[in-house]
Design a protein around this motif. Structure first.
Motif, short mmCIF file in Angstrom:
data_model
loop_
_atom_site.label_atom_id
_atom_site.label_comp_id
_atom_site.label_asym_id
_atom_site.label_seq_id
_atom_site.Cartn_x
_atom_site.Cartn_y
_atom_site.Cartn_z
N MET A 61 0.84 -1.17 0.00
CA MET A 61 0.00 0.00 0.00
C MET A 61 0.88 1.23 0.00
N ASN A 62 0.45 2.24 -0.70
CA ASN A 62 1.16 3.50 -0.76
C ASN A 62 1.22 4.11 0.63
N GLU A 63 2.41 4.55 1.06
CA GLU A 63 2.58 5.08 2.41
C GLU A 63 1.74 6.33 2.64
N ALA A 64 1.57 7.15 1.61
CA ALA A 64 0.76 8.37 1.75
C ALA A 64 -0.70 8.02 2.00
N VAL A 65 -1.19 6.99 1.32
CA VAL A 65 -2.58 6.56 1.50
C VAL A 65 -2.76 6.01 2.91
N LEU A 66 -1.81 5.19 3.36
CA LEU A 66 -1.89 4.63 4.70
C LEU A 66 -1.83 5.74 5.76
N ALA A 67 -0.98 6.72 5.56
CA ALA A 67 -0.88 7.83 6.51
C ALA A 67 -2.19 8.61 6.59
N ARG A 68 -2.81 8.87 5.44
CA ARG A 68 -4.11 9.57 5.44
C ARG A 68 -5.18 8.75 6.12
N MET A 69 -5.15 7.44 5.87
CA MET A 69 -6.13 6.56 6.48
C MET A 69 -5.97 6.53 7.99
N LEU A 70 -4.73 6.49 8.47
CA LEU A 70 -4.47 6.45 9.91
C LEU A 70 -4.94 7.71 10.61
N ASP A 71 -4.90 8.84 9.90
CA ASP A 71 -5.34 10.12 10.48
C ASP A 71 -6.82 10.12 10.83
N VAL A 72 -7.62 9.34 10.13
CA VAL A 72 -9.07 9.37 10.35
C VAL A 72 -9.57 8.21 11.20
N LEU A 73 -8.68 7.27 11.54
CA LEU A 73 -9.12 6.12 12.32
C LEU A 73 -9.46 6.49 13.75
N THR A 74 -10.53 5.89 14.23
CA THR A 74 -10.94 6.04 15.62
C THR A 74 -10.93 4.63 16.24
N PRO A 75 -10.98 4.54 17.56
CA PRO A 75 -11.04 3.21 18.17
C PRO A 75 -12.20 2.36 17.64
N ASP A 76 -13.35 2.97 17.37
CA ASP A 76 -14.49 2.21 16.83
C ASP A 76 -14.21 1.68 15.43
N ILE A 77 -13.60 2.50 14.59
CA ILE A 77 -13.28 2.07 13.23
C ILE A 77 -12.27 0.93 13.28
N VAL A 78 -11.26 1.06 14.15
CA VAL A 78 -10.24 0.01 14.27
C VAL A 78 -10.89 -1.29 14.74
N ALA A 79 -11.82 -1.20 15.69
CA ALA A 79 -12.52 -2.40 16.17
C ALA A 79 -13.29 -3.05 15.03
N ASN A 80 -13.92 -2.25 14.17
CA ASN A 80 -14.65 -2.78 13.02
C ASN A 80 -13.71 -3.43 12.00
N LEU A 81 -12.54 -2.82 11.79
CA LEU A 81 -11.56 -3.41 10.87
C LEU A 81 -11.04 -4.74 11.42
N LYS A 82 -10.77 -4.78 12.73
CA LYS A 82 -10.32 -6.03 13.35
C LYS A 82 -11.36 -7.12 13.20
#
Length: 89
Positions: A1-22
């Protein structure tokens, strides 16, 4: 994955979103029942791992295994000599 895309994605993650991804990774599918593609699975896992590393203590990371050291036990002791195992018939 492109590092810039991952960095942007990480900026918007919340604990709830991370729980849903898990949960999606655990089940291999999205809440609507559609299966994750290999790329989606890898992206979700990467995002969860990086987010946890940035926001959680090590003992709360996915896959963390706590290993207690027994009193007097040293794993990397160079004085410990390995002995071959002998099987008796």
């Amino acid at each position: 994955m492109n590092e810039a895309v991952l960095a942007r994605m990480l900026d918007v993650l919340t604990p709830d979103i991370v729980a849903n991804l898990k949960r999606a990774v655990e089940l291999g599918k999205w809440p609507d029942g559609k299966r994750l593609t290999r790329e989606q699975l890898e992206t979700c896992m990467q995002a969860v791992i990086v987010w946890e590393k940035q926001h959680l203590p090590v003992q709360e990371h996915s896959g963390y295994i706590h290993k207690e050291q027994k009193e007097g036990e040293v794993c990397d002791d160079p004085s410990v000599v390995e002995k071959p195992v002998k099987f008796l018939h």
